[in-house]
Enzyme design. Structure first.
Site, short mmCIF file in Angstrom:
data_model
loop_
_atom_site.label_atom_id
_atom_site.label_comp_id
_atom_site.label_asym_id
_atom_site.label_seq_id
_atom_site.Cartn_x
_atom_site.Cartn_y
_atom_site.Cartn_z
CG ASP A 41 -2.09 -0.76 1.19
OD1 ASP A 41 -2.41 -1.21 0.08
OD2 ASP A 41 -2.75 -0.93 2.23
CE LYS A 63 -6.93 -0.20 -2.39
NZ LYS A 63 -8.25 -0.59 -2.68
CG MET A 179 -9.22 6.85 6.20
SD MET A 179 -10.06 5.38 5.57
CE MET A 179 -10.42 4.50 7.09
#
Ligand code: SAH
Length: 259
Positions: A41, A63, A179
């Site tokens: 990642d 991502k 997030m």
């Protein structure tokens, strides 16, 4: 498709921790050293990838929120195909693979195809962020628990219910929001429905890395602080009284600098 009759490949879902390679587990280092194929990642730091063999094939399957990303189905197919070819595949994920990391989905996909997956825990970003602030998330004078929560809407499109989470925080649960930068305005206004404006809050970007930045503020000033300090993703937002000690330290430092 199963491993029966195929070369003995393997797949490990490995937590790469928050960034500082010294926070890797010994199991993670062993798995990375053994890997012939690594799917990483973009939150995985270069320092962590330095443990890979020179001959290992490293595929970046980043991502970041908002950017074009490698489709999840492609990642799952690739892991499976490489394992069935007999490769030792390591799927490296930032933090812990099972904390907001889709590790569960990937493990299920592999298991459905008869591939057994080893899962190696990592230190999740929320813990590293709190420690970098010098905060115990469950300091017993201020909190009796902690909630790790995503700042994104749920996958079924249901928005997060911030007033309810604020009510939980008012009962003594520290909120650790992953997030959360993109939705910070909604988070702030939703939490203000059930928490005092003076509730301590903090933002930590790139926890544990040399590029780490953080700011301590209140719920009232959360958005203005984020903008003024230019704190962007990847960041953790912490909300709760456990930050009181940190605020005192920060205020003393400010007074000291101003004197
Ligand atoms: N599995 C990861 C979380 C993946 S979700 C873990 O356990 O940590 C991605 C989010 O994690 C980012 O948007 C950010 O909120 C957080 N994050 C990951 N690494 C971070 C870091 N070094 N510092 C601050 N936040 C981080």
């Amino acid at each position: 498709m199963t491993f029966t009759g195929t070369p003995a490949g393997s797949v490990a879902l490995v937590g790469a921790g928050p960034g500082d390679p010294e926070l890797l587990t010994l199991k993670a280092v062993r798995a990375i050293r053994r890997a012939s194929v690594i799917l990483a990642d973009d939150l995985v730091s270069d320092g962590v990838l330095r443990f890979a063999r020179r001959s290992a094939r490293i595929v970046h399957v980043g991502k970041r929120g908002g950017c074009t990303s490698t489709p999840q189905a492609f990642i799952e197919k690739l892991m499976l195909a490489e394992a069935l070819k007999g490769e030792h595949v390591v799927r490296l994920k930032g933090g812990d693979p099972f904390v907001f990391g889709r590790g569960g989905e990937e493990a299920e996909h592999l298991l459905t195809h008869g591939v057994v997956v080893e899962v190696v825990n990592g230190i999740t970003a929320g813990l590293a962020a709190a420690t970098s602030l010098g905060v115990g998330l469950t300091h017993r004078e201020h909190a009796h628990g902690v909630i790790f929560v995503t700042g994104h809407a749920r996958t079924d499109g249901t928005p997060m219910h911030w007033p309810a989470l604020g009510a939980a925080a008012a009962q003594g649960l520290t909120l650790v929001i992953y997030m959360g930068v993109a939705g910070i305005k909604d988070i702030r206004s939703g939490l203000l429905a059930s928490l005092p404006a003076a509730t301590p809050a903090a933002l930590v970007q790139n926890a544990s890395l040399p590029t780490q930045r953080h700011a301590v503020c209140t719920l009232e000033t959360l958005v203005t602080t984020q903008l003024a300090e230019g704190i962007g993703s990847p960041a953790i937002i912490v909300v709760g009284d456990v930050l009181r000690g940190v605020r005192r330290v920060a205020e003393q430092a400010r007074r000291h600098l101003a004197a």
